[in-house]
Motif scaffolding. Structure first.
Motif, short mmCIF file in Angstrom:
data_model
loop_
_atom_site.label_atom_id
_atom_site.label_comp_id
_atom_site.label_asym_id
_atom_site.label_seq_id
_atom_site.Cartn_x
_atom_site.Cartn_y
_atom_site.Cartn_z
N ARG A 104 0.80 -1.23 0.00
CA ARG A 104 0.00 0.00 0.00
C ARG A 104 0.83 1.28 0.00
N SER A 105 1.77 1.39 0.92
CA SER A 105 2.50 2.66 1.02
C SER A 105 3.38 2.94 -0.19
N PRO A 106 4.02 1.92 -0.83
CA PRO A 106 4.75 2.24 -2.07
C PRO A 106 3.81 2.71 -3.18
N LEU A 107 2.61 2.12 -3.24
CA LEU A 107 1.63 2.59 -4.22
C LEU A 107 1.25 4.04 -3.95
N ALA A 108 0.96 4.36 -2.69
CA ALA A 108 0.59 5.74 -2.35
C ALA A 108 1.73 6.70 -2.69
N GLU A 109 2.95 6.33 -2.33
CA GLU A 109 4.10 7.17 -2.66
C GLU A 109 4.21 7.37 -4.16
N GLY A 110 4.12 6.29 -4.91
CA GLY A 110 4.24 6.37 -6.37
C GLY A 110 3.14 7.19 -7.01
N ILE A 111 1.92 6.95 -6.58
CA ILE A 111 0.78 7.70 -7.12
C ILE A 111 0.95 9.19 -6.84
N ASN B 138 13.89 -4.59 0.20
CA ASN B 138 13.25 -5.28 -0.92
C ASN B 138 12.42 -4.31 -1.76
N PRO B 139 12.24 -4.64 -3.05
CA PRO B 139 11.34 -3.82 -3.88
C PRO B 139 9.89 -4.08 -3.48
N PRO B 140 8.98 -3.26 -3.97
CA PRO B 140 7.56 -3.49 -3.70
C PRO B 140 7.11 -4.85 -4.23
N ASP B 141 6.01 -5.33 -3.69
CA ASP B 141 5.38 -6.56 -4.15
C ASP B 141 5.17 -6.46 -5.67
N PRO B 142 5.48 -7.53 -6.40
CA PRO B 142 5.31 -7.49 -7.86
C PRO B 142 3.91 -7.11 -8.31
N ARG B 143 2.90 -7.44 -7.50
CA ARG B 143 1.53 -7.08 -7.86
C ARG B 143 1.31 -5.57 -7.74
N SER B 144 1.94 -4.94 -6.75
CA SER B 144 1.87 -3.47 -6.64
C SER B 144 2.58 -2.82 -7.82
N VAL B 145 3.74 -3.36 -8.16
CA VAL B 145 4.50 -2.83 -9.30
C VAL B 145 3.67 -2.94 -10.57
N ALA B 146 3.01 -4.09 -10.78
CA ALA B 146 2.21 -4.31 -11.99
C ALA B 146 1.00 -3.38 -12.05
#
Length: 159
Positions: A16-23, A51-59
């Motif tokens: 969640r937080s990497p998605l929020a940061e990226g968005i 580690n990098p974000p979960d591959p599903r978040s990246v996708a």
């Protein structure tokens, strides 16, 4: 000019937080406002540090033109409470955990993401044990909140 510093926090800092940061970074870039903000994310746990974000978040992010692949998970540090102007917990459990470690005088920086950004008392659910549809739903919730947050944070920014 003071850059308004926002930290998004979830449990492991891979969904969640990497998605929020990226968005939010993507939105500030597109609005030609990236220089107004410093944006980061962290987790309350250190299980995935480095580690990098979960591959599903990246996708999911990539499907919307947002690249989060270079982010790396980190655990929140005590210094973050001094460094950031606003610390947004993505659910109430995270908010409770943050309140246990926040230094005196910094509690006003802690907010529940949905309450602050969307005006509703709602958790952003952890999609980790779900499927792609769960990540899509989280992306949509975060996008809605970040859209509102960009307007709100801009008004609260100090110079």
């Amino acid at each position: 000019m003071h850059r308004f510093k926002i930290l998004f926090v979830c449990m492991g800092n891979i969904c969640r937080s990497p998605l929020a940061e990226g968005i939010f970074k993507h939105m500030t870039d597109n609005a030609a406002r990236a220089g107004e903000f410093e944006i980061d994310s962290a987790g309350t746990g250190g299980w995935h540090q480095g580690n990098p974000p979960d591959p599903r978040s990246v996708a999911v992010a990539a499907a919307h033109g947002v690249d989060i692949s270079t982010q790396r998970a980190r655990r929140i540090a005590v210094g973050d409470f001094d460094r950031f102007d606003l610390i947004l917990a993505l659910d109430r459990d995270i908010l409770r955990n943050l309140r246990k470690i926040v230094p005196a005088g910094e509690t006003d920086k802690l907010q529940l993401f949905s309450r602050y950004a969307r005006g509703i008392d709602e958790d952003i659910p952890d999609p980790y044990y779900g499927g792609r549809e769960d990540f899509d739903r989280v992306y949509t919730m975060l996008l809605t909140g970040c859209t509102s947050l960009l307007d709100t944070a801009g008004k609260l920014r100090t110079s």
